[in-house]
Design a protein around this motif. Sequence first.
Motif, PDB file in Angstrom:
ATOM      1  N   VAL A  95       2.152   8.799   6.460  1.00 18.71           N
ATOM      2  CA  VAL A  95       1.836   8.301   5.160  1.00 18.71           C
ATOM      3  C   VAL A  95       0.971   7.064   5.025  1.00 18.71           C
ATOM      4  CG1 VAL A  95       3.591   6.465   5.460  1.00 18.71           C
ATOM      5  CG2 VAL A  95       3.094   7.116   3.206  1.00 18.71           C
ATOM      6  N   TRP A  96       0.648   6.352   6.155  1.00 19.90           N
ATOM      7  CA  TRP A  96      -0.371   5.408   6.115  1.00 19.90           C
ATOM      8  C   TRP A  96      -1.615   5.859   6.044  1.00 19.90           C
ATOM      9  CZ3 TRP A  96      -0.348   0.344   5.418  1.00 19.90           C
ATOM     10  CH2 TRP A  96      -1.454  -0.445   5.574  1.00 19.90           C
ATOM     11  N   ASN A  97      -1.969   6.720   6.840  1.00 27.11           N
ATOM     12  CA  ASN A  97      -3.532   7.333   6.650  1.00 27.11           C
ATOM     13  C   ASN A  97      -3.802   8.149   5.562  1.00 27.11           C
ATOM     14  OD1 ASN A  97      -4.466   6.322   9.184  1.00 27.11           O
ATOM     15  ND2 ASN A  97      -3.372   8.166  10.312  1.00 27.11           N
ATOM     16  N   ASN A  98      -2.916   8.851   4.882  1.00 29.10           N
ATOM     17  CA  ASN A  98      -3.055   9.167   3.528  1.00 29.10           C
ATOM     18  C   ASN A  98      -3.259   8.078   2.419  1.00 29.10           C
ATOM     19  OD1 ASN A  98      -2.928  12.175   3.168  1.00 29.10           O
ATOM     20  ND2 ASN A  98      -0.885  12.153   4.099  1.00 29.10           N
ATOM     21  N   ALA A  99      -2.376   6.997   2.625  1.00 29.88           N
ATOM     22  CA  ALA A  99      -2.236   6.082   1.639  1.00 29.88           C
ATOM     23  C   ALA A  99      -3.765   5.452   1.770  1.00 29.88           C
ATOM     24  CB  ALA A  99      -1.259   5.037   1.969  1.00 29.88           C
ATOM     25  N   ILE A 100      -4.212   4.999   3.039  1.00 27.87           N
ATOM     26  CA  ILE A 100      -5.332   3.940   2.919  1.00 27.87           C
ATOM     27  C   ILE A 100      -6.536   5.003   2.597  1.00 27.87           C
ATOM     28  CG2 ILE A 100      -5.937   4.264   5.414  1.00 27.87           C
ATOM     29  CD1 ILE A 100      -6.541   1.230   5.402  1.00 27.87           C
ATOM     30  N   MET A 101      -6.678   6.132   2.746  1.00 27.30           N
ATOM     31  CA  MET A 101      -7.751   6.977   2.356  1.00 27.30           C
ATOM     32  C   MET A 101      -7.560   7.128   0.820  1.00 27.30           C
ATOM     33  SD  MET A 101      -8.465   9.594   5.605  1.00 27.30           S
ATOM     34  CE  MET A 101      -6.751  10.641   5.478  1.00 27.30           C
ATOM     35  N   GLU A 102      -6.597   7.271   0.500  1.00 26.32           N
ATOM     36  CA  GLU A 102      -6.310   7.376  -1.149  1.00 26.32           C
ATOM     37  C   GLU A 102      -6.707   6.079  -1.732  1.00 26.32           C
ATOM     38  OE1 GLU A 102      -4.711   9.608  -4.433  1.00 26.32           O
ATOM     39  OE2 GLU A 102      -5.269  10.023  -2.650  1.00 26.32           O
ATOM     40  N   LEU A 103      -6.370   4.894  -1.138  1.00 29.89           N
ATOM     41  CA  LEU A 103      -7.039   3.668  -1.563  1.00 29.89           C
ATOM     42  C   LEU A 103      -8.691   3.602  -1.560  1.00 29.89           C
ATOM     43  CD1 LEU A 103      -5.924   0.902  -2.739  1.00 29.89           C
ATOM     44  CD2 LEU A 103      -6.510  -0.068  -0.360  1.00 29.89           C
ATOM     45  N   LEU A 137       0.847  -1.091  -0.021  1.00 29.61           N
ATOM     46  CA  LEU A 137      -0.040  -0.119   0.099  1.00 29.61           C
ATOM     47  C   LEU A 137       0.932   1.305   0.009  1.00 29.61           C
ATOM     48  CD1 LEU A 137      -2.618   1.435   0.145  1.00 29.61           C
ATOM     49  CD2 LEU A 137      -2.586   1.222   2.610  1.00 29.61           C
ATOM     50  N   ILE A 138       1.684   1.270   0.869  1.00 29.96           N
ATOM     51  CA  ILE A 138       2.674   2.388   0.999  1.00 29.96           C
ATOM     52  C   ILE A 138       3.405   2.714  -0.377  1.00 29.96           C
ATOM     53  CG2 ILE A 138       4.972   3.572   1.804  1.00 29.96           C
ATOM     54  CD1 ILE A 138       3.710   2.180   4.698  1.00 29.96           C
ATOM     55  N   GLU A 139       3.928   1.802  -1.010  1.00 22.18           N
ATOM     56  CA  GLU A 139       4.566   1.847  -2.511  1.00 22.18           C
ATOM     57  C   GLU A 139       3.758   2.285  -3.480  1.00 22.18           C
ATOM     58  OE1 GLU A 139       6.612  -1.749  -3.175  1.00 22.18           O
ATOM     59  OE2 GLU A 139       8.292  -1.389  -1.576  1.00 22.18           O
ATOM     60  N   TRP A 140       2.575   1.691  -3.350  1.00 23.01           N
ATOM     61  CA  TRP A 140       1.188   2.317  -4.518  1.00 23.01           C
ATOM     62  C   TRP A 140       1.133   3.696  -4.083  1.00 23.01           C
ATOM     63  CZ3 TRP A 140      -3.637   3.913  -2.973  1.00 23.01           C
ATOM     64  CH2 TRP A 140      -4.315   4.165  -4.165  1.00 23.01           C
ATOM     65  N   TYR A 141       0.875   3.941  -2.921  1.00 23.19           N
ATOM     66  CA  TYR A 141       0.899   5.711  -2.675  1.00 23.19           C
ATOM     67  C   TYR A 141       1.840   6.261  -3.188  1.00 23.19           C
ATOM     68  CZ  TYR A 141      -0.025   9.894  -0.052  1.00 23.19           C
ATOM     69  OH  TYR A 141      -0.393  11.274   0.233  1.00 23.19           O
ATOM     70  N   GLU A 142       3.083   6.033  -2.751  1.00 18.07           N
ATOM     71  CA  GLU A 142       4.239   6.767  -3.089  1.00 18.07           C
ATOM     72  C   GLU A 142       4.457   6.806  -4.608  1.00 18.07           C
ATOM     73  OE1 GLU A 142       7.011   5.525  -0.558  1.00 18.07           O
ATOM     74  OE2 GLU A 142       6.506   6.948   1.267  1.00 18.07           O
ATOM     75  N   ARG A 143       4.093   6.055  -5.244  1.00 18.18           N
ATOM     76  CA  ARG A 143       4.248   5.951  -6.664  1.00 18.18           C
ATOM     77  C   ARG A 143       3.203   7.078  -7.380  1.00 18.18           C
ATOM     78  NH1 ARG A 143       4.396   0.338  -6.650  1.00 18.18           N
ATOM     79  NH2 ARG A 143       2.048   0.336  -7.342  1.00 18.18           N
ATOM     80  N   ASP A 144       2.417   7.282  -6.995  1.00 19.22           N
ATOM     81  CA  ASP A 144       1.331   7.879  -7.651  1.00 19.22           C
ATOM     82  C   ASP A 144      -0.038   8.499  -6.579  1.00 19.22           C
ATOM     83  OD1 ASP A 144       0.257   9.687  -9.438  1.00 19.22           O
ATOM     84  OD2 ASP A 144      -1.030   7.991 -10.394  1.00 19.22           O
ATOM     85  N   ARG A 173      -1.264  18.159   1.272  1.00 15.93           N
ATOM     86  CA  ARG A 173      -0.409  16.992   1.335  1.00 15.93           C
ATOM     87  C   ARG A 173       1.077  17.517   1.448  1.00 15.93           C
ATOM     88  NH1 ARG A 173      -3.547  12.207  -1.948  1.00 15.93           N
ATOM     89  NH2 ARG A 173      -5.051  11.500  -0.391  1.00 15.93           N
ATOM     90  N   GLU A 174       1.264  18.729   0.910  1.00 14.99           N
ATOM     91  CA  GLU A 174       2.901  19.107   0.914  1.00 14.99           C
ATOM     92  C   GLU A 174       3.141  19.991   2.095  1.00 14.99           C
ATOM     93  OE1 GLU A 174       4.190  17.979  -1.792  1.00 14.99           O
ATOM     94  OE2 GLU A 174       2.186  17.011  -2.272  1.00 14.99           O
ATOM     95  N   THR A 175       2.525  19.888   2.984  1.00 12.32           N
ATOM     96  CA  THR A 175       2.673  20.783   4.150  1.00 12.32           C
ATOM     97  C   THR A 175       2.565  19.748   5.485  1.00 12.32           C
ATOM     98  OG1 THR A 175       2.299  22.679   5.536  1.00 12.32           O
ATOM     99  CG2 THR A 175       0.491  21.627   4.652  1.00 12.32           C
ATOM    100  N   ASP A 176       3.277  20.103   6.686  1.00 14.50           N
ATOM    101  CA  ASP A 176       3.116  19.702   7.931  1.00 14.50           C
ATOM    102  C   ASP A 176       2.838  20.601   8.683  1.00 14.50           C
ATOM    103  OD1 ASP A 176       5.436  20.806   8.230  1.00 14.50           O
ATOM    104  OD2 ASP A 176       6.869  19.190   8.825  1.00 14.50           O
ATOM    105  N   ASP A 177       2.336  21.874   8.495  1.00  9.86           N
ATOM    106  CA  ASP A 177       1.675  22.949   9.203  1.00  9.86           C
ATOM    107  C   ASP A 177       0.227  22.471   9.813  1.00  9.86           C
ATOM    108  OD1 ASP A 177       0.895  25.276  10.402  1.00  9.86           O
ATOM    109  OD2 ASP A 177       0.802  26.321   8.561  1.00  9.86           O
ATOM    110  N   PRO A 178       0.217  22.436  11.323  1.00 12.20           N
ATOM    111  CA  PRO A 178      -0.838  21.877  11.875  1.00 12.20           C
ATOM    112  C   PRO A 178      -2.108  22.901  11.590  1.00 12.20           C
ATOM    113  CG  PRO A 178       0.425  22.507  13.547  1.00 12.20           C
ATOM    114  CD  PRO A 178       1.337  22.689  12.243  1.00 12.20           C
TER     115      PRO A 178
END
Length: 307
Positions: A185-193, A21-28, A35-40
């Motif tokens: 990365v995980w929560n972004n990835a599984i929601m993207e899925l 899952l992580i590799e799939w998300y990080e590819r595209d 998603r480009e910031t870590d500003d709370p």
Amino acid sequence: MSDAAAADALPEETDAVRTALIEWYERDHRAFPWRETDDPYAILVCEVMSQQTQLDRVVDAWEAFLDRWPTVDSLADADRADVVGFWSDQRLGYNNRARYLHEAARQVVSAYDGSFPDSPAELEELMGVGPYTANAVASFAFDAGDAVVDTNVKRVLYRAFDVPDDDEAFEATAGRLMPDGRSRVWNNAIMELGGVACEKTPRCDEADCPWREWCHAYRTGDFTAPDVPTQPEFEGSRRQMRGRVVRALGEHGPLDIDTLGHRVRVDYAPDGDRGRAWLRDLLSDLADDGLVDVDDGDDEGRVRLRR
């Protein structure tokens, strides 16, 4: 569902499932600016805006909001009426969320000296920030959250691993599946899925779903999904009328009751079913939420946005 039961629901190759899952998300993945910031602060604004609103519609509003109030301090210093007016102009719905966001900014400045707390428990102390939003901010800003469980994630877990349609079961399985220390990365990835591959109508092959080899639904062809509560119709709703009140007052300034009523509804009739009594009831709710003030110094009354 116990942690042991959650483990039983998952494939033995759990590490391979995570890596795929992580590799799939990080590819595209979809390119959203938050998603480009870590500003709370920026992430909190996004999370509040995206409640009940599709992400594609949030982008312009989020960027415009941050252009106008780029820091938590600038939002805390803003007039509440201006924030609510912006929210209404952008048609983001539920104007009390703008009030809560403004109050949360003031809390961060006054109670935390302008620095956001980083744990879900502390974030949940902020006005209008519930468990889901607190966890999302902790995850995406500080990489310190728990597994996010939203509608998309429930659908993924239900289909992929045959998890029962039960909140406790979803929470336990999601928590067991998330790799330690990788909530961002995980929560972004599984929601993207769930958002691009395991949608209501699945796109397993088209989206190159990384979990096909383990997926119960893909193997059986049964792509049913958990029940999702139906959202009430917006057109003609109380929520729509509240927004119209705030928008009218933002555009025209203080208005008397009947002038406001005619700007809110084309069928407004002072003594009718949708007349003064109906409008005053609506205004009472808005006043309780801290959004408007009603001056009853004359027969009809005069309404203004609260500042």
